[in-house]
Scaffold this active site. Structure first.
Site, PDB file in Angstrom:
ATOM      1  CB  THR A  28      -0.972   0.028   1.205  1.00  0.00           C
ATOM      2  OG1 THR A  28      -0.253  -0.313   2.386  1.00  0.00           O
ATOM      3  CG2 THR A  28      -2.103  -0.942   1.012  1.00  0.00           C
ATOM      4  CG  HIS A 124      -3.129 -15.233  -4.254  1.00  0.00           C
ATOM      5  ND1 HIS A 124      -3.388 -14.465  -3.149  1.00  0.00           N
ATOM      6  CD2 HIS A 124      -3.558 -16.481  -3.933  1.00  0.00           C
ATOM      7  CE1 HIS A 124      -3.948 -15.210  -2.198  1.00  0.00           C
ATOM      8  NE2 HIS A 124      -4.057 -16.436  -2.652  1.00  0.00           N
TER       9      HIS A 124
END
Ligand code: ZN
Length: 256
Positions: A28, A124
Site C-alpha cells: 500500500t 496468487h
C-alpha cells in the site's frame, strides 16, 4: 524503538531460517490499494470483487475488453515502485536468514526491490505475465498489451485460440499446487514465520501460519488490523510496515 519491535528484532536475530508471508499491506505504501482492509477495493465496492471472478471473466467478453483496454492504457498500477518494506526483506536475504518469501501480492515488487526470484513464491500469481486458460501458453504481459495497442480488443491464445488472462489466481481458480506445496514446506521448515501486511483471511495460504507454529516456529504478525491468527503469535505489531519492518530485520535506514 518500542518493546514489541525490540522483541521481534530479537526473534529475527535468533532465527536461522525465516519464512515470510506478505499480503497487500506491504504494497500500500507503493500506491497499490489493498482489497480487504477498511479502505479496501472490495470492501468499498463488492461489484469489483465479483468482476474478478473467473466465471465472469470467461463468460463476459465485454468485461475482458474493458480489462485489456485499461491495462493497455496503463491505468492499472502505473509506475509503482518498491518501498522500504520490500527493501527490508532484501536485507533479510542478505543476512542469509531468508528461507522463502511467500507473497499473496501479484505486483512483483519483491523481485523489483531485489529479492531473488528463486526465493519468492507468488501464491496468487502475477499481473506481469499472461497465461492461456485452455493450454500451457504464457508470455510477458507487455507482449500481449502490444497486441491490444495494435488493435486486438480481446487477444486470444496464439497456440490454441483460447482466452488469455493475466497470470493471477482469480476467485474460482485453483492455486498452483506446486506453489502451495513450496509455501507449506517453507512454513514447516522455518524457525521464524513473519506474517506481514496480510489479513490472514484467505484460505488456504493462511493455514501456513498455524503449520509453522505447530512445527515449532516462532510467529511475528505485522499488520494494521487484527487477524484470525493473532492468538498464535509471539509478537503482534500494528505499526506502519515501511517504518517498522526495517527495524525488525536489521536493515540499514533507507535513504530513498
Ligand atoms: Zn492456449
Amino acid at each position: 524503538m518500542s518493546d514489541l519491535i525490540r522483541q521481534a528484532a530479537a526473534l529475527v536475530d535468533e532465527a536461522r531460517s525465516v519464512t515470510v508471508l506478505t499480503g497487500a499491506g506491504i504494497s500500500t505504501d507503493s500506491g497499490i490499494p489493498d482489497f480487504r482492509g477498511p479502505q479496501g477495493v472490495w470492501t468499498k465496492d463488492p461489484a469489483a470483487e465479483k468482476a474478478s471472478n473467473i466465471r465472469h471473466y470467461v463468460s463476459d467478453p465485454e468485461l475482458r475488453r474493458r480489462n485489456w483496454e485499461r491495462r493497455a492504457r496503463g491505468e492499472l498500477w502505473r509506475d509503482v515502485v518498491p518501498n522500504n518494506g520490500h527493501r527490508a526483506l532484501v536485507s533479510l536475504e542478505a543476512r542469509l536468514k531468508l528461507h522463502t518469501l511467500v507473497t499473496q501480492n501479484v505486483d512483483e515488487l519483491h523481485q523489483r526491490a531485489g529479492s531473488s526470484p528463486d526465493l519468492v513464491v507468488e501464491i496468487h500469481g502475477t499481473t506481469r505475465k499472461v497465461g492461456c486458460l485452455s493450454c500451457d501458453w504464457g508470455d510477458d504481459m507487455e507482449v500481449v498489451l502490444a497486441r491490444v495497442r495494435a488493435g486486438e480488443a480481446d487477444p486470444d491464445c496464439p497456440q490454441c485460440g483460447g482466452i488469455l488472462k493475466s497470470a493471477t489466481v482469480s476467485f474460482g481458480q485453483s492455486l498452483d499446487p506446486q506453489a502451495l506445496r513450496r509455501a507449506e514446506k517453507a512454513a514447516k521448515e522455518c524457525d521464524l514465520f513473519l506474517a506481514i501486511g496480510s489479513s490472514l483471511s484467505v484460505y488456504p495460504i493462511n493455514e501456513t501460519v498455524s503449520m509453522a507454529k505447530i512445527a515449532g516456529a516462532k510467529l511475528v504478525i505485522l499488520n494494521a488490523e487484527p487477524t484470525p491468527y493473532d492468538r498464535w503469535a509471539d509478537v503482534i505489531i500494528r505499526d506502519s510496515i515501511g517504518d517498522v519492518l526495517p527495524q525488525i530485520v536489521g536493515a540499514e535506514p533507507a535513504t530513498a
